[in-house]
Design an enzyme around this catalytic site. Structure first.
Site, PDB file in Angstrom:
ATOM      1  N   CYS A   3     -10.332  22.880   2.863  1.00 20.83           N
ATOM      2  CA  CYS A   3     -10.558  24.263   3.297  1.00 20.83           C
ATOM      3  C   CYS A   3     -11.899  24.242   4.013  1.00 20.83           C
ATOM      4  O   CYS A   3     -12.857  23.632   3.509  1.00 20.83           O
ATOM      5  CB  CYS A   3     -10.606  25.197   2.091  1.00 20.83           C
ATOM      6  SG  CYS A   3     -11.193  26.855   2.524  1.00 20.83           S
ATOM      7  N   GLU A   6     -17.678  32.775   1.080  1.00 21.08           N
ATOM      8  CA  GLU A   6     -17.655  33.932   1.985  1.00 21.08           C
ATOM      9  C   GLU A   6     -18.740  34.946   1.577  1.00 21.08           C
ATOM     10  O   GLU A   6     -19.291  35.658   2.408  1.00 21.08           O
ATOM     11  CB  GLU A   6     -16.256  34.560   1.975  1.00 21.08           C
ATOM     12  CG  GLU A   6     -15.962  35.498   3.116  1.00 21.08           C
ATOM     13  CD  GLU A   6     -15.870  34.856   4.500  1.00 21.08           C
ATOM     14  OE1 GLU A   6     -15.575  33.668   4.624  1.00 21.08           O
ATOM     15  OE2 GLU A   6     -16.133  35.589   5.483  1.00 21.08           O
ATOM     16  N   SER A  31     -10.404  32.501   9.139  1.00 19.81           N
ATOM     17  CA  SER A  31     -10.351  33.819   8.500  1.00 19.81           C
ATOM     18  C   SER A  31     -11.741  34.404   8.296  1.00 19.81           C
ATOM     19  O   SER A  31     -11.893  35.603   8.123  1.00 19.81           O
ATOM     20  CB  SER A  31      -9.682  33.692   7.133  1.00 19.81           C
ATOM     21  OG  SER A  31     -10.423  32.782   6.343  1.00 19.81           O
ATOM     22  N   HIS A  51     -14.120  26.295   4.315  1.00 19.14           N
ATOM     23  CA  HIS A  51     -15.254  26.907   3.602  1.00 19.14           C
ATOM     24  C   HIS A  51     -15.983  25.866   2.734  1.00 19.14           C
ATOM     25  O   HIS A  51     -17.162  26.040   2.417  1.00 19.14           O
ATOM     26  CB  HIS A  51     -14.766  28.044   2.690  1.00 19.14           C
ATOM     27  CG  HIS A  51     -14.484  29.333   3.416  1.00 19.14           C
ATOM     28  ND1 HIS A  51     -13.405  29.483   4.257  1.00 19.14           N
ATOM     29  CD2 HIS A  51     -15.151  30.516   3.420  1.00 19.14           C
ATOM     30  CE1 HIS A  51     -13.408  30.722   4.746  1.00 19.14           C
ATOM     31  NE2 HIS A  51     -14.451  31.362   4.257  1.00 19.14           N
ATOM     32  N   CYS A  81      -9.012  26.313  10.311  1.00 20.90           N
ATOM     33  CA  CYS A  81      -8.528  26.897   9.066  1.00 20.90           C
ATOM     34  C   CYS A  81      -7.355  26.046   8.594  1.00 20.90           C
ATOM     35  O   CYS A  81      -6.347  25.922   9.298  1.00 20.90           O
ATOM     36  CB  CYS A  81      -8.074  28.338   9.307  1.00 20.90           C
ATOM     37  SG  CYS A  81      -7.299  29.079   7.863  1.00 20.90           S
TER      38      CYS A  81
HETATM   39  N1  DGL Z   1     -11.133  28.566   5.602  1.00 24.69           N
HETATM   40  C1  DGL Z   1      -9.733  28.663   5.480  1.00 24.69           C
HETATM   41  C2  DGL Z   1      -9.041  27.352   5.225  1.00 24.69           C
HETATM   42  O1  DGL Z   1      -9.530  26.333   5.667  1.00 24.69           O
HETATM   43  C3  DGL Z   1      -9.127  29.846   4.769  1.00 24.69           C
HETATM   44  C4  DGL Z   1      -9.835  30.512   3.632  1.00 24.69           C
HETATM   45  C5  DGL Z   1      -9.153  31.829   3.259  1.00 24.69           C
HETATM   46  O2  DGL Z   1      -9.179  32.742   4.073  1.00 24.69           O
HETATM   47  O3  DGL Z   1      -8.571  31.903   2.183  1.00 24.69           O
HETATM   48  O4  DGL Z   1      -7.994  27.301   4.646  1.00 24.69           O
END
Ligand code: DGL
Length: 264
Positions: free
Chosen positions: A186, A154, A12, A188, A74
């Site tokens: 996640c 982000e 994302s 991120h 993701c």
């Molecule tokens: N980086 C993504 C994940 O691993 C999604 C983060 C998002 O867009 O909320 O779930």
């Protein structure tokens, strides 16, 4: 066998860049096409149908680029859309995050108590709990979701007091339950490694499924072929090319990246 086609990777936003980083360490000679769906970020608070639609559109776009393999970088998409994406991309293989993270967690935990920090949608689907318990039913899994921590990354944060306070609050329950392993569920969150580590301390192993993904990718390339020539990464974003370029510089230290804005 030589196969110069690129590997397609998507997320994302910037989270999937943590997967690109892990992959490049192990496979420095591969061509990569990355899509960051900034226009629809965040996925973690969207409905399943919305996320599936975004994932399908990106997969179709990657297939037009003749990728040899797709990595769903993701966890949120991986927790709800893998079956569908595999059918859509067939015969191109699609690798997701959850199975890798689950296998890694099962190998790591000694006391059979595992925590997972992810987006709210991944936590709600119990994606990790189900996958881990499929492998070992005696493991207890404590899942927590935080969209706020994702949003901080982000926005370019990798360490600050606010992030530490949020992580402390979110991880209180898993820590009370004496987890010895925490999955960064996640993509991120590897960028918040220092924050998370400062909260969980030395006794908890913090694991990033992307390291396992890299191993899986090598196994797959053994079958379909590695690239041994020029290696190039091309980035696509669905929104605001300039801010994506800044993020590339921040998270991957790439200054002269090739970035295109696409409308999908
Ligand atoms: N980086 C993504 C994940 O691993 C999604 C983060 C998002 O867009 O909320 O779930």
């Amino acid at each position: 066998m030589v196969n110069t086609k690129p590997i397609g990777i998507f997320d994302s936003g910037v989270g999937g860049l943590s997967v690109v980083k892990s992959l490049k360490r192990v496979l420095p000679n591969e061509n990569i096409i990355y899509v960051g769906d900034l226009r629809h970020f965040p996925y973690g608070t969207k409905t399943e149908e919305e996320v599936k639609t975004y994932a399908r559109n990106i997969t179709k776009f990657l297939l037009t680029k003749e990728v040899k393999l797709i990595i769903v970088a993701c966890n949120t998409v991986s927790s709800i859309a893998m079956d569908e994406l595999k059918v859509l991309a067939n015969p191109v293989e699609v690798i997701g995050m959850i199975q890798s993270g689950a296998e890694y967690a099962v190998k790591t935990t000694k006391n059979k108590k595992v925590g997972v920090i992810s987006t709210p949608l991944t936590a709600k689907k119990h994606a990790y709990k189900n996958e881990i318990q499929k492998l070992d039913g005696s493991i207890e899994v404590f899942e927590v979701g935080s969209q706020e921590l994702v949003n901080l990354v982000e926005d370019g944060v990798s360490f600050n007091d606010y992030a530490c306070a949020l992580a402390r609050e979110k991880l209180e329950e898993p820590l009370k339950n004496k987890i010895d392993t925490l999955v960064l569920g996640c993509t991120h969150f590897p960028f918040l490694y220092k924050v998370v580590k400062s909260v969980v301390g030395e006794s908890v192993e913090v694991i990033d499924p992307a390291e396992y993904i890299a191993t899986k990718t090598v196994e797959h390339l053994n079958e379909i072929g590695f690239n041994n020539g020029t290696h190039k990464t091309i980035f696509y974003t669905t929104y605001d090319k300039e801010s994506f370029k800044e993020k590339l510089s921040l998270f991957l230290s790439i200054e002269d990246s090739e970035v295109y804005e696409i409308d999908i």
